[in-house]
Structure formats: C-alpha cells, structure tokens
Design a protein around this motif. Structure first.
Motif, PDB file in Angstrom:
ATOM      1  N   SER A 284       0.846  -1.192   0.000  1.00 45.06           N
ATOM      2  CA  SER A 284       0.000   0.000   0.000  1.00 45.06           C
ATOM      3  C   SER A 284       0.885   1.247   0.000  1.00 45.06           C
ATOM      4  O   SER A 284       2.105   1.173   0.184  1.00 45.06           O
ATOM      5  CB  SER A 284      -0.901   0.009   1.239  1.00 45.06           C
ATOM      6  N   LYS A 285       0.280   2.404  -0.164  1.00 45.85           N
ATOM      7  CA  LYS A 285       1.036   3.657  -0.166  1.00 45.85           C
ATOM      8  C   LYS A 285       1.760   3.839   1.168  1.00 45.85           C
ATOM      9  O   LYS A 285       2.958   4.163   1.203  1.00 45.85           O
ATOM     10  CB  LYS A 285       0.102   4.836  -0.428  1.00 45.85           C
ATOM     11  N   ARG A 288       4.580   1.204   1.503  1.00 39.81           N
ATOM     12  CA  ARG A 288       5.785   1.545   0.744  1.00 39.81           C
ATOM     13  C   ARG A 288       6.570   2.658   1.432  1.00 39.81           C
ATOM     14  O   ARG A 288       7.811   2.655   1.431  1.00 39.81           O
ATOM     15  CB  ARG A 288       5.405   1.954  -0.684  1.00 39.81           C
TER      16      ARG A 288
END
Length: 356
Positions: A284-285, A288
């Motif tokens: 996921s954002k 990461r």
C-alpha cells in the motif's frame, strides 16, 4: 525531551492542594483571561508583588513559561510556569506540584538531575510554578543546530544523566554543546505506581508498544521513551515519525522485528491484527513509505567504531517489546557504553553508588 511518567497522587489530596496558597482569587473566568484560557499579561507585570515578567520562554497546551525576576531572591531570574485557567489543567498542575515537592524532599541535593521547584501559588485561577531557570532543551538545541546530531561523547554524558534521573531503581555551521549537564524538567503527566494509570501516556513519537496496545504500563515504557530520545540525539531525527497507531506498529516491526504473539494475544486492540500478525500491507502507499523510510535498528549505525556498537547494543536493550524483558535503568547505568565516563571521574562513582 519527552515527557517521563513517574508518579501519581490521590485526588482527595488535589482538592485541597491550592487552598493554602490561594491569595489572589480562586479559579474561574476573570478579566485577565482571554478566550484561550491563558493569563493575559505584559512584560513588566508583577505577580504576587514578587515575580516581574521579563519575557516569554515557551508556550504549550497547558499554558506558558515566562522568565521572571524574583524580587525576594535578590533579583534572581527564574522560570515561571503559568497554567491555563481551566479545570483539567489546574488538576494536572497540582499533580505536577506534588511530584516536584516529593522530588525536593527525597533529593534535596539534586543528585538525580531533576528540576528544582522553588515556589508555587494560585493567581486568579492560574496555578503558577516557579522553577530554576535553565538553558535550551536538548530538542531546541537540536532544532537550532539544523537537526545535526549530537556527537557521541555528548550523547554518552546526557544519556547517563537521563537514565539516572528516571531510574527508580542540515546545512550551516555546526554548534557544540558547552555544557552537557541536563535536567529532567516536565512532570506534568507523572504517576505514582500505586495510583490510576490513564490508558494513553507519553508523547506519540516516544510511546511504547504496550501503551499503544493498551496492555497497561509502568517503568519499562520510560525506558522505551529514553531509547527513542537517544536515537534522536544520534541521528538528528525522530525514529517513529507518525500519528497513526497502525503505522506506528508497522514502523516498530520494521525496526525491531515482529511483535511478540503474547502481546498480540493479550491486547484488546485486535483491529490492528489478523491471524495473530499485524494487519499491514507492505504494497500500500503507507506500506511503501514505511519500507522506504524505516530501516532495521542496526542499519542506522553511522560507524563501525566500538562505541557505536556499544551504543546500539544499549538501544536494542531499551527498545525491547516485552516490558518483562526490558532493561532496568539501574542496569543501563552500568552498560559498557558508559564505561569511558568512569575513567578518572569521581562523579561517576558517586552516581553509580546512588543506583546500587
């Protein structure tokens, strides 16, 4: 530096604490209070016919701290903490006063490096605490130094004093600390062992895993906080820069490995987990971001020198997940990282004796 939670007191004591020194009116809204609850004052104002306000030192949620001339102490300058005229902050201030009185009583010669309270009084509903005037906080120095980290010798000296105090048992020119003497100064959330412990404690970035998981907390959460602070001295930035519990736990796992299954099983916060593992998507954002910006603890080491290895060994023991396995501060004071302080130093021996 953080806030270290050490003590608490009975509420029945709180209700009578300020009465004996309330010579300027009791709590309640008055003409001196702006809408935010702060005391309205100007430089040059005199409180209690004694404290002449010189300048603002700092401002926070609780109130303000100002530099004052104490006319009864031959014009000596002191720091005066002026609490907001709001009930919850008054009650918290009374807790802090009781802790500071206990510290003065138990450590009259200041062997444990805690700030000394000189006086306190109630001024139109504002609890005011007079303390010795000190220099910049270690964080403010770091900030003014463009977040360049402290050198290892300074970290060693400050770390030892912080452990002793808590123990109950960029670009631009780099600045150097002239005097590494530190004092523990903020006891606003302090708690006695035998009294009620609020669910959440400690500033977010220094919060221990047992606090986030609401498993109850005691002295080990202070050790975790100190470990985070010492990392910040070393690197110049915060280890856990987040405001979200799930992300905070993910960062911890990135730094120190998976959370123990025993803690996961005991916590009521099962929403953070799935099948006894942290419910976290590395792709996921947010996942990461954590993977790109957070490293395992030992990969932050800046040198292969022996003292750096010793320092990270100390950090590793302080940043222990399980409170029952946490390093006692009395043991940390005898860690090999602090051995250079003992060479030819009588101060080292005297402080070691305190902890035996």
């Amino acid at each position: 530096m953080g806030k270290t939670e050490l003590y608490s007191v009975y509420k029945s004591f709180l209700d009578c604490l300020c009465l004996s020194r309330s010579s300027s009116g009791g709590p309640g809204k008055n003409e001196k209070d702006p809408d935010d609850g702060h005391l309205a004052y100007q430089n040059g104002d005199v409180l209690q016919e004694r404290y002449e306000v010189i300048s603002l030192l700092g401002e926070g949620t609780f109130g303000k701290v100002v530099t004052c001339v104490d006319r009864r102490r031959s014009g000596a300058r002191v720091a005066l903490k002026i609490i907001k005229n709001m009930e919850k902050y008054r009650q918290a201030a009374k807790l802090e006063i009781n802790v500071l009185e206990k510290i003065n009583e138990k450590d009259p010669h200041n062997k444990h490096q805690c700030v000394q309270m000189l006086d306190w009084f109630d001024y139109h509903g504002h609890v005011c605490i007079s303390m010795e005037l000190l220099a910049l906080s270690t964080f403010d120095f770091l900030k003014e130094n463009n977040f360049l980290p402290y050198c290892m010798d300074h970290i060693r000296q400050m770390a030892y004093q912080i452990c002793l105090a808590v123990n109950c048992e960029c670009k631009g020119d780099e600045r150097k600390v002239k005097d590494t003497t530190v004092r523990l100064v903020d006891f606003g959330s302090a708690t006695f062992d035998h009294e009620h412990h609020s669910t959440i404690i400690s500033t977010r970035h220094y919060r221990a895993p047992e606090v986030i998981l609401e498993l109850g907390w005691s002295h080990p959460c202070d050790v975790w906080s100190i470990g985070c602070i010492l990392f910040e001295y070393y690197e110049g930035f915060t280890l856990y820069q987040t405001h979200d519990n799930q992300e905070h736990l993910a960062m911890m796992e990135r730094v120190r490995g998976p959370l123990p299954s025993t803690m996961i099983c005991k916590t009521r916060k099962q929403k953070y987990f799935h099948c006894r593992r942290l419910d976290w998507n590395d792709n996921s954002k947010a996942g990461r971001f954590v993977k790109d910006h957070i490293k395992p603890l030992w990969r932050y080491r800046l040198s292969e020198a022996k003292e750096h290895h010793q320092f990270f060994d100390l950090l590793e023991k302080m940043l222990e997940y399980e409170p029952s396995k946490c390093l006692y501060l009395s043991s940390s004071l005898r860690h090999s990282f602090f051995l250079p302080l003992c060479r030819g130093s009588k101060a080292w021996e005297s402080t070691r004796n305190i902890c035996r």
